[in-house]
Every structure is written in C-alpha cells, then in structure tokens.
Design a protein around this motif. Sequence first.
Motif, PDB file in Angstrom:
ATOM      1  N   GLY A 199       0.737  -1.199   0.065  1.00 50.09           N
ATOM      2  CA  GLY A 199      -0.016  -0.063   0.045  1.00 50.09           C
ATOM      3  C   GLY A 199       0.841   1.509   0.029  1.00 50.09           C
ATOM      4  N   VAL A 200       0.142   2.113  -0.636  1.00 54.09           N
ATOM      5  CA  VAL A 200       1.123   3.664  -0.696  1.00 54.09           C
ATOM      6  C   VAL A 200       0.572   4.445   0.530  1.00 54.09           C
ATOM      7  CG1 VAL A 200       1.716   5.525  -2.145  1.00 54.09           C
ATOM      8  CG2 VAL A 200       1.710   3.136  -2.945  1.00 54.09           C
ATOM      9  N   ILE A 201       1.129   5.187   1.414  1.00 53.96           N
ATOM     10  CA  ILE A 201       0.450   6.000   2.329  1.00 53.96           C
ATOM     11  C   ILE A 201       1.121   7.474   2.187  1.00 53.96           C
ATOM     12  CG2 ILE A 201       0.321   6.272   4.684  1.00 53.96           C
ATOM     13  CD1 ILE A 201       0.662   3.042   5.039  1.00 53.96           C
ATOM     14  N   ARG A 202       0.384   8.376   2.572  1.00 49.56           N
ATOM     15  CA  ARG A 202       0.789   9.893   2.442  1.00 49.56           C
ATOM     16  C   ARG A 202       0.737  10.577   3.836  1.00 49.56           C
ATOM     17  NH1 ARG A 202       2.295  13.601  -1.196  1.00 49.56           N
ATOM     18  NH2 ARG A 202       2.144  15.956  -0.617  1.00 49.56           N
ATOM     19  N   SER A 203       1.714  10.811   4.672  1.00 53.64           N
ATOM     20  CA  SER A 203       1.657  11.473   5.730  1.00 53.64           C
ATOM     21  C   SER A 203       2.090  12.910   5.815  1.00 53.64           C
ATOM     22  CB  SER A 203       1.998  10.785   6.755  1.00 53.64           C
ATOM     23  OG  SER A 203       1.397   9.437   6.962  1.00 53.64           O
ATOM     24  N   GLY A 204       1.509  13.945   5.501  1.00 51.46           N
ATOM     25  CA  GLY A 204       2.156  15.256   5.654  1.00 51.46           C
ATOM     26  C   GLY A 204       2.582  15.241   4.195  1.00 51.46           C
ATOM     27  N   ASP A 205       3.967  15.648   4.452  1.00 52.62           N
ATOM     28  CA  ASP A 205       4.721  15.932   3.028  1.00 52.62           C
ATOM     29  C   ASP A 205       5.496  14.584   2.505  1.00 52.62           C
ATOM     30  OD1 ASP A 205       3.739  18.328   2.853  1.00 52.62           O
ATOM     31  OD2 ASP A 205       5.478  19.176   3.741  1.00 52.62           O
ATOM     32  N   VAL A 206       5.259  13.525   3.231  1.00 54.48           N
ATOM     33  CA  VAL A 206       6.088  12.162   2.979  1.00 54.48           C
ATOM     34  C   VAL A 206       5.099  11.182   2.607  1.00 54.48           C
ATOM     35  CG1 VAL A 206       7.744  10.861   4.028  1.00 54.48           C
ATOM     36  CG2 VAL A 206       7.601  12.921   4.913  1.00 54.48           C
ATOM     37  N   THR A 207       5.802  10.648   1.387  1.00 52.24           N
ATOM     38  CA  THR A 207       4.858   9.557   0.901  1.00 52.24           C
ATOM     39  C   THR A 207       5.685   8.176   0.950  1.00 52.24           C
ATOM     40  OG1 THR A 207       3.768  10.812  -0.783  1.00 52.24           O
ATOM     41  CG2 THR A 207       3.667   8.549  -1.346  1.00 52.24           C
TER      42      THR A 207
END
Length: 495
Positions: A199-207
């Motif tokens: 899975g691909v996750i984006r937390s703030g500016d970090v992917t």
Amino acid sequence: MAAFVDRVTVHVAAGNGGHGVSSVHREKYKPLGGPDGGNGGNGGDVVLEVDPNVHTLLDFHHRPHQKAGNGQPGEGSNRSGARGEDRVLRVPAGTVVSTPDGRVIADLVGAGTRVVLAQGGKGGLGNAALANSRRKAPGFALLGEPGEAFDAVIELKSIADVGLVGFPSAGKSSLIAAMSAARPKIADYPFTTLVPNLGVIRSGDVTYTMADVPGLIPGASTGKGLGVQFLRHVERCAVLVHVVDMATMEPGRDPETDIEALEHELAEYGGDELDLVGRLRIAVLNKIDVPDARELVDLVRDSLEERGLEVFAISAATGEGLTELGYGLGRAVEEHRASLPPMESVRVTITPRAVDDSGFTVERDTEYTDGFVVRGVRPERWVRQTDFSNDEAVGFLADRLNRLGVEEQLAKAGAVEGDAVTIGGVTFDFVPTLPAGTLTAEESAGLGGRGTDNRLEPAHRVRAEERLAAKRERRIPYELSESGWTDEDLPDDAQ
C-alpha cells in the motif's frame, strides 16, 4: 490457479548465430568472379527489463522456457543474414536473478533497468570476409556460435519503505487497508494473508510504501508456517514494524514474548549481513478498542520503550491512533532516506591484460585422455566456428591456432606428435606444422598454399601468358586489347 508468484526457475536460451556461406560470384561475362558469401546474423539476446506495470512472476510460472530468435545464415552476393530477435522478459522492480547454486547475476531496481541475461551467439563469417591477398578464394565459411543457455532463478523482493511483521491475526492487513487504498483479504482466522500486500501512504509531505508479510510463528525461519516463504520481501524495507495483537487469548502469549520470538526469527533468517533486527524500531499495539487490551497497553509500554522501540497504540478497526502512527512512520522513513549516501556517477574500471597473457592456457588432461587441454575464449570459439567436414576450414583453424601460439605452448608443455589435444570439447591428434607464413611442400611445387585456389585466376591472364609465348617465338605484334591487359602488366623482359 496461482495468482501471486515470487520465485521461479526459468530456462533461458539465447539465439544461435547464423552460419556464414561459401559462395562464388556467377555473372555473364564474369566467370568465377570471386568469393561473395555473406556473413551469418547474430543470435538474439535474452534481456530482462523492469516494468512498473508488472507485479508478479506469474508469466514465467506458466512459461518457464524462454528462447530468443536465431540469426539467419548468410547468402550469396554478399548478403548478410538477419539478426535474431531479442527476447525481452518484463519483471517487477526488486527482481533478483541468480544461478541455481546461489550466485547473484543481477539485482534489478528502478523502472526501465535492463540487463542482458543470456548473450546471443555470433554469426559466422562468409568466405568473402575470409578472403585476403594470400587466400583469394576461400572454399569454406565459419559456422555461427551457439547462444548461451542455462537455468536462472528469478526471485522477487518487494521494494517497500515500511514492512509489517507479526503473528497471524495481529491485524497487519487491516492496518494497511485502514491507512492506504489497498484492499487485502481480511478475516477472523489465522493465515488469511497468503501473499504480501503493498500500500502507498501519504503522511504530511512524506509519501512511502508499506508491505505486510504473512504471519510469522516460532520456527518460521526453518520452514514452519508461511512466513519463511515471504521474508525476502522485508529485506529491502527501511523500517520494520511489529504489529502486536493486544487482544489475543492464546495461552503463553503476551507482547514481550511475541516480540522476542519475532526478533529470534528475523535474526535466524537475516543473520549479521542483513541485520533485520536492527530495523525493528516501532511496535504497534493493535486492537485497543477491546477494553482489556487498552489496559494492557499501560502495563507493557515502559518495558517496550526500554528495549529501544517506539510504541504506538492503535485500533485498525476504529482508526484510533492511525494519524500519529502515520507521522511516526514518515519521520522514520525520512531519517533513513537522509542517511543514504549521495548518488555517485558510475565508474568503470578497465583492467588491461598483462603483457605476457596469451589468452589461453595449456594443461595436462589426466582424467580422460592423458593428453592436453587448451582453454581460452578465442581457441574455443574458433573450434565452435569450424566446419570439420571441410578440409580447408580445418586447415584455417590450424593456422589460427598456430599464429596464436598454441602449438608452441603445447611443445613447451611436453606434447609430442600423436598426443591427444582437447579444445572446446573436440579432441585432436597433435601434429606439429611449420610456423605460419612459411612455404609448404605444395606451395614450393607451385600448387598454391593453404586457403588459395588457382582455379579462380582470371582467364585473360592465361591468354596473356599464351600471347607472350607466341610473341617470343614468332615476334608478332603484341596486342591485348581483347583481354584488357597492356604491356605494363607483363614482366620486364616481355615488354
């Protein structure tokens, strides 16, 4: 039918080179116009290429034999054969190719990365390319070389920033489904996950990417359960996360013993080289929506932090704590990326061949023939290119070996006439010849040297010699307009 395959053994075979052709030009008013045999085409290569749209090795599971096209033979009129078609194998990023004995051939990372796995054979030269001032009309051509063929083990090691590990039913698949758009199979029984999920996750500016591994149990590193089949997918992960089932009712299970068992299995699998235990930096205490599980979190948090683990209490079912976990994983991934050395341009080191390196070796063969074995790229290739049904081709091979110094080295090694000499799987009787370039008995008798054919001398040359003899005898005027020869072409005493 299998839907996910991450390890296959494939038999790859590059194309064979096409044979050169021996041909003599035929045209009206130009009898025996010289050699015009074309070269054979090179065989096709077997090439591996990383394709971002490929995620499994399923195609090779159903088609384990992969072969490139053969080169076409040459033809007359100096026409070369066509090159064989390459066989391009599309593989996912993170594919590792090795030999059956474990020697790594290639590690493919990055979309578009290409590597030639099996080299196609070289095409043989036609007699036009073999002609020279001494060998004006070769009556032979060289054979095409066979392409490389061998078994290759193709193994997929998923590329993910975060790897989730833990016991069966700890909630790893539920966690990926809650934090990303991935939709793995989720059920309330062990070993629901049979293949890794990504899975691909984006937390703030970090992917970043997250992958889970089917549940680990004690003894997984020795083959128990399913985990050992998929532990290779966490080898490239920057951060490993232990997902702990805080609501388990199994006897003898608690968060600390689960982590100790997991660290043992990772250490047994990875050893000191991979150091998977060192990447286990975060403990995720799942299922805190259960009242007893929430109370247990406060009891084990301090001891887990003393072990050097960053602790997050979450509920994948309700979403509690997922935001904090996402930012925590993002920080860990950023730290890892910052610690990587800067990319450097690739440097190619060229090591020159030693001055005294002849390119081949001569050794005693005490196992089979009690003779000698010659090993080297060039002599073995020359043997493969030789048509042994053609005496002139065999003579050409002997000349090449002589010029290379094979006969001299055999003599120094103690070989005498009649000894067995093996080159490239072909055994010969050693018969020393005169050094290359000297005249043979046939040449001194005027019959032409090896590789020459006086039958292709121009017919008008013969007529010119006859007219010269007539001029000397009858003193007739010398006219060679029909043949095209002039007085300058004749010996000084005839002009």
